[in-house]
Each structure stands twice: as C-alpha cells, then as structure tokens.
Design a protein around this motif. Structure first.
Motif, PDB file in Angstrom:
ATOM      1  N   TYR A  64       0.806  -1.216   0.000  1.00  0.00           N
ATOM      2  CA  TYR A  64       0.000   0.000   0.000  1.00  0.00           C
ATOM      3  C   TYR A  64       0.842   1.270   0.000  1.00  0.00           C
ATOM      4  O   TYR A  64       0.299   2.371  -0.094  1.00  0.00           O
ATOM      5  CB  TYR A  64      -0.981  -0.015   1.173  1.00  0.00           C
ATOM      6  CG  TYR A  64      -2.196  -0.867   0.861  1.00  0.00           C
ATOM      7  CD1 TYR A  64      -3.183  -0.407   0.002  1.00  0.00           C
ATOM      8  CD2 TYR A  64      -2.325  -2.140   1.401  1.00  0.00           C
ATOM      9  CE1 TYR A  64      -4.283  -1.201  -0.304  1.00  0.00           C
ATOM     10  CE2 TYR A  64      -3.408  -2.942   1.101  1.00  0.00           C
ATOM     11  CZ  TYR A  64      -4.394  -2.458   0.244  1.00  0.00           C
ATOM     12  OH  TYR A  64      -5.468  -3.235  -0.077  1.00  0.00           O
ATOM     13  N   GLN A  65       2.162   1.139   0.105  1.00  0.00           N
ATOM     14  CA  GLN A  65       3.020   2.305  -0.120  1.00  0.00           C
ATOM     15  C   GLN A  65       2.881   2.801  -1.568  1.00  0.00           C
ATOM     16  O   GLN A  65       3.196   3.945  -1.870  1.00  0.00           O
ATOM     17  CB  GLN A  65       4.483   1.959   0.169  1.00  0.00           C
ATOM     18  CG  GLN A  65       4.809   1.831   1.647  1.00  0.00           C
ATOM     19  CD  GLN A  65       4.670   3.142   2.393  1.00  0.00           C
ATOM     20  OE1 GLN A  65       5.181   4.170   1.957  1.00  0.00           O
ATOM     21  NE2 GLN A  65       3.976   3.118   3.515  1.00  0.00           N
ATOM     22  N   LEU A  66       2.424   1.911  -2.443  1.00  0.00           N
ATOM     23  CA  LEU A  66       2.264   2.259  -3.857  1.00  0.00           C
ATOM     24  C   LEU A  66       0.870   2.795  -4.180  1.00  0.00           C
ATOM     25  O   LEU A  66       0.590   3.130  -5.332  1.00  0.00           O
ATOM     26  CB  LEU A  66       2.567   1.050  -4.732  1.00  0.00           C
ATOM     27  CG  LEU A  66       4.008   0.527  -4.664  1.00  0.00           C
ATOM     28  CD1 LEU A  66       4.157  -0.744  -5.484  1.00  0.00           C
ATOM     29  CD2 LEU A  66       4.994   1.587  -5.151  1.00  0.00           C
ATOM     30  N   LEU A  67       0.002   2.880  -3.175  1.00  0.00           N
ATOM     31  CA  LEU A  67      -1.336   3.404  -3.418  1.00  0.00           C
ATOM     32  C   LEU A  67      -1.307   4.837  -3.962  1.00  0.00           C
ATOM     33  O   LEU A  67      -2.045   5.149  -4.909  1.00  0.00           O
ATOM     34  CB  LEU A  67      -2.175   3.331  -2.133  1.00  0.00           C
ATOM     35  CG  LEU A  67      -3.642   3.763  -2.245  1.00  0.00           C
ATOM     36  CD1 LEU A  67      -4.402   2.901  -3.258  1.00  0.00           C
ATOM     37  CD2 LEU A  67      -4.326   3.692  -0.876  1.00  0.00           C
ATOM     38  N   PRO A  68      -0.468   5.736  -3.437  1.00  0.00           N
ATOM     39  CA  PRO A  68      -0.418   7.091  -4.006  1.00  0.00           C
ATOM     40  C   PRO A  68      -0.041   7.103  -5.484  1.00  0.00           C
ATOM     41  O   PRO A  68      -0.545   7.932  -6.255  1.00  0.00           O
ATOM     42  CB  PRO A  68       0.643   7.798  -3.151  1.00  0.00           C
ATOM     43  CG  PRO A  68       0.615   7.066  -1.851  1.00  0.00           C
ATOM     44  CD  PRO A  68       0.379   5.635  -2.220  1.00  0.00           C
ATOM     45  N   LEU A  69       0.843   6.196  -5.899  1.00  0.00           N
ATOM     46  CA  LEU A  69       1.276   6.167  -7.294  1.00  0.00           C
ATOM     47  C   LEU A  69       0.117   5.871  -8.241  1.00  0.00           C
ATOM     48  O   LEU A  69       0.111   6.328  -9.387  1.00  0.00           O
ATOM     49  CB  LEU A  69       2.381   5.118  -7.474  1.00  0.00           C
ATOM     50  CG  LEU A  69       2.955   4.970  -8.893  1.00  0.00           C
ATOM     51  CD1 LEU A  69       3.582   6.276  -9.370  1.00  0.00           C
ATOM     52  CD2 LEU A  69       3.985   3.839  -8.933  1.00  0.00           C
ATOM     53  N   THR A  70      -0.878   5.134  -7.773  1.00  0.00           N
ATOM     54  CA  THR A  70      -2.022   4.826  -8.636  1.00  0.00           C
ATOM     55  C   THR A  70      -2.760   6.105  -9.047  1.00  0.00           C
ATOM     56  O   THR A  70      -3.452   6.122 -10.067  1.00  0.00           O
ATOM     57  CB  THR A  70      -3.004   3.867  -7.939  1.00  0.00           C
ATOM     58  OG1 THR A  70      -3.586   4.507  -6.786  1.00  0.00           O
ATOM     59  CG2 THR A  70      -2.300   2.589  -7.503  1.00  0.00           C
ATOM     60  N   CYS A  71      -2.610   7.160  -8.268  1.00  0.00           N
ATOM     61  CA  CYS A  71      -3.249   8.437  -8.608  1.00  0.00           C
ATOM     62  C   CYS A  71      -2.622   9.041  -9.864  1.00  0.00           C
ATOM     63  O   CYS A  71      -3.313   9.705 -10.654  1.00  0.00           O
ATOM     64  CB  CYS A  71      -3.130   9.414  -7.449  1.00  0.00           C
ATOM     65  SG  CYS A  71      -3.995   8.893  -5.954  1.00  0.00           S
ATOM     66  N   ARG A  72      -1.327   8.825 -10.038  1.00  0.00           N
ATOM     67  CA  ARG A  72      -0.683   9.352 -11.246  1.00  0.00           C
ATOM     68  C   ARG A  72      -1.241   8.679 -12.487  1.00  0.00           C
ATOM     69  O   ARG A  72      -1.365   9.313 -13.544  1.00  0.00           O
ATOM     70  CB  ARG A  72       0.839   9.172 -11.165  1.00  0.00           C
ATOM     71  CG  ARG A  72       1.493  10.110 -10.178  1.00  0.00           C
ATOM     72  CD  ARG A  72       2.884  10.594 -10.513  1.00  0.00           C
ATOM     73  NE  ARG A  72       3.807   9.699 -11.125  1.00  0.00           N
ATOM     74  CZ  ARG A  72       5.098   9.635 -10.809  1.00  0.00           C
ATOM     75  NH1 ARG A  72       5.583  10.384  -9.816  1.00  0.00           N
ATOM     76  NH2 ARG A  72       5.910   8.828 -11.452  1.00  0.00           N
ATOM     77  N   LYS A  73      -1.585   7.388 -12.384  1.00  0.00           N
ATOM     78  CA  LYS A  73      -2.170   6.696 -13.535  1.00  0.00           C
ATOM     79  C   LYS A  73      -3.517   7.309 -13.914  1.00  0.00           C
ATOM     80  O   LYS A  73      -3.824   7.499 -15.097  1.00  0.00           O
ATOM     81  CB  LYS A  73      -2.332   5.210 -13.253  1.00  0.00           C
ATOM     82  CG  LYS A  73      -2.870   4.420 -14.453  1.00  0.00           C
ATOM     83  CD  LYS A  73      -3.034   2.953 -14.167  1.00  0.00           C
ATOM     84  CE  LYS A  73      -3.385   2.156 -15.421  1.00  0.00           C
ATOM     85  NZ  LYS A  73      -4.546   2.694 -16.165  1.00  0.00           N
ATOM     86  N   VAL A  74      -4.339   7.607 -12.912  1.00  0.00           N
ATOM     87  CA  VAL A  74      -5.641   8.220 -13.179  1.00  0.00           C
ATOM     88  C   VAL A  74      -5.456   9.558 -13.890  1.00  0.00           C
ATOM     89  O   VAL A  74      -6.156   9.871 -14.858  1.00  0.00           O
ATOM     90  CB  VAL A  74      -6.436   8.415 -11.873  1.00  0.00           C
ATOM     91  CG1 VAL A  74      -7.738   9.175 -12.145  1.00  0.00           C
ATOM     92  CG2 VAL A  74      -6.737   7.070 -11.223  1.00  0.00           C
ATOM     93  N   ILE A  75      -4.501  10.343 -13.425  1.00  0.00           N
ATOM     94  CA  ILE A  75      -4.238  11.636 -14.052  1.00  0.00           C
ATOM     95  C   ILE A  75      -3.768  11.449 -15.484  1.00  0.00           C
ATOM     96  O   ILE A  75      -4.254  12.116 -16.410  1.00  0.00           O
ATOM     97  CB  ILE A  75      -3.191  12.422 -13.226  1.00  0.00           C
ATOM     98  CG1 ILE A  75      -3.810  12.896 -11.914  1.00  0.00           C
ATOM     99  CG2 ILE A  75      -2.636  13.602 -14.021  1.00  0.00           C
ATOM    100  CD1 ILE A  75      -2.840  13.550 -10.956  1.00  0.00           C
ATOM    101  N   TRP A  76      -2.842  10.531 -15.693  1.00  0.00           N
ATOM    102  CA  TRP A  76      -2.306  10.326 -17.041  1.00  0.00           C
ATOM    103  C   TRP A  76      -3.374   9.799 -17.994  1.00  0.00           C
ATOM    104  O   TRP A  76      -3.436  10.217 -19.156  1.00  0.00           O
ATOM    105  CB  TRP A  76      -1.120   9.368 -16.992  1.00  0.00           C
ATOM    106  CG  TRP A  76      -0.375   9.293 -18.298  1.00  0.00           C
ATOM    107  CD1 TRP A  76      -0.306   8.234 -19.146  1.00  0.00           C
ATOM    108  CD2 TRP A  76       0.394  10.342 -18.900  1.00  0.00           C
ATOM    109  NE1 TRP A  76       0.461   8.547 -20.242  1.00  0.00           N
ATOM    110  CE2 TRP A  76       0.912   9.841 -20.118  1.00  0.00           C
ATOM    111  CE3 TRP A  76       0.714  11.648 -18.522  1.00  0.00           C
ATOM    112  CZ2 TRP A  76       1.711  10.601 -20.967  1.00  0.00           C
ATOM    113  CZ3 TRP A  76       1.513  12.410 -19.362  1.00  0.00           C
ATOM    114  CH2 TRP A  76       2.002  11.884 -20.573  1.00  0.00           C
TER     115      TRP A  76
END
Length: 273
Positions: A64-76
């Motif tokens: 779940y440390q990678l949960l914030p990174l999933t936000c970049r995918k939504v933006i892209w």
C-alpha cells in the motif's frame, strides 16, 4: 456548471478511515471553488461515502506504499480531458487561490520553471514548517524575478501534492514515465555522485524521499522544470497539513518545529537578494 470554467481534475489518495475527517474538509473546500469545474476522484483501500467525491477507486494492493502512485495513472489516463490536474494526499487543504496563482505564475515563468507550495502546520503559538528541517533549506542564490514577482528554490521539493497545467503534465510525461517512480540509481545519478566526490563536493543524500513522497517529488526533480516558490507572495503559496502532527511529534511523527521566525528571516533574506 458553466462551460467557460476551466476543467480541474483532482485525484486524492486515502488509506483507512483515520483521516476521513480531513478528507471531508478537503473535498468540501474543493467543491466550493467558483472559478473551476472540479471533478474529484479518490483512490482508496476502503469504500467511501463522502458527499462531493465524483468517483472512488477501491484498490487492493500487495504494497500500500504504492497506493499514491495509482493516482498518477488516473491523471495520465485523463490527460486530454482536463485543463488542470491536482494530486494530493487526503489531509492537505487546497484553496482556490492556490490554483489561480499556479495559473498566473505559469504565464510568467519560463517553461523550465514550475511554481510550488510550502507545507505548514499551525497551533495556538503560530505556524510551523515541517519541510524546513535537517539539511533542507532555501537556495539563497536562486532568486529570480519575473513580472515584478520574486521566486526562489526551496530544496525540499516535497509537498505531498502537485498542481500541473495540461501543458506541464504533457511536458513531464516526455521526461519520465508518468506511471512509474523514477529509479534514482540510474547511470546519470551515479555519474553525478562520482563527479561530486572527485571534486570534494557534498554528495547527495540518498533515500531523501520515501516511496510515497516520490509520487510528487519525482515531478519536481526529474520533470524538466525547477520548482520555484513565489517569495514576494509567500503567504499565498502555503498549504495546510491539517493534522498538525509534526509540531509535537504526535503519533510517532518526528518533532519538526521549524517556526515562523526562522522562515520569516529566511524569506526576508531572499527578498533582499
């Protein structure tokens, strides 16, 4: 909603239910914007039922440390559909003025510069700046003036968020893989360390930013634009970390009490440069 309003996509990350009180406040503030058509998406590990959120992505991850990174995918994935983009953690209070100032600064700064924010916390004794600690400091030789406004670089680029115009987002996407964190142990990074060591220069501190932090710091370190803070309008470029945990080191956080006296002295020094 007027078609004349700029379309703003806000993608927030939420983990657990401990900070939902802050998330509600952040969403409420964003939905009160009058000059932007705001869409809010939250990536979370739990279901949410908060008024104002347009869509919740409930994700199950092994780390779940990678949960914030999933936000970049939504933006892209939505890069062609909005004028402006925000990534943020669930406890940083965005104000409409932050977006307005970012747009204004983007029109006067060179393409290789990007405006940013400084985090603050607050209690009855005043403001404190948790990012102003250890070897983090202002670069006192970085002052630049554009259209009568002064900007300077604060070398702690972490702000648990970023604001990008569509042009800036596409520019960053040409510099880095927006869907992945930058591996700093690249050959370029190793060459920099080797050169600095050869000439007796201070080596860059490794692991300066955590995986979670790198979701935003990668943008400012590797996105082809130097992060600048408008120091002549300093108060307009502060973002409140709502929990105020770092002032006294609550809940296991380090005690980071860089107070307003030190910050005011530093900004005044920069303004006189």
């Amino acid at each position: 909603m007027s078609n004349n309003l700029l379309k703003l996509l806000v993608v927030l990350v939420n983990y657990g239910d401990e900070q939902l009180i802050f998330l509600k406040k952040v969403v409420q503030e964003l939905k009160a914007f009058k000059k932007f058509d705001v869409t809010i998406i939250v990536n979370s590990n739990i279901e949410l039922n908060i008024e104002g959120i347009n869509f919740v992505n409930v994700l199950t991850l092994s780390d779940y440390q990678l949960l914030p990174l999933t936000c970049r995918k939504v933006i892209w994935d939505n890069r062609n559909d909005y004028d402006l983009f925000i990534y943020g953690e669930n406890d940083h209070l965005f104000l409409e003025e932050h977006i307005e100032k970012h747009i204004e600064y983007s029109t006067i700064l060179p393409k290789n510069r990007i405006s940013g924010l400084i985090q603050y916390e607050e209690d009855l004794t005043g403001k404190y700046y948790p990012g102003f600690h250890a070897d983090f400091d202002w670069n006192y030789r970085s002052v630049e003036s554009y259209k009568g406004k002064k900007f300077a670089h604060f070398n702690n680029v972490h702000q648990a968020s970023f604001i990008l115009t569509q042009k800036q987002l596409l520019r960053v996407g040409k510099k880095i893989n927006f869907l992945e964190l930058v591996n700093e142990q690249t050959i370029t990074y190793r060459i920099i360390k080797k050169i600095r060591k050869k000439f007796g220069l201070k080596l860059p501190r490794e692991n300066k930013y955590s995986v979670k932090c790198k979701v935003n710091t990668d943008i400012y370190l590797f996105g082809g634009m130097k992060k600048m803070i408008c120091i002549s309008e300093f108060e307009d470029n502060l973002i409140h970390h709502l929990p105020n945990l770092y002032i006294e080191g609550k809940e296991g956080r380090n005690k980071l009490r860089s107070d307003s006296v030190r910050m005011d002295q530093s900004v005044n020094k920069l303004l006189k440069s």
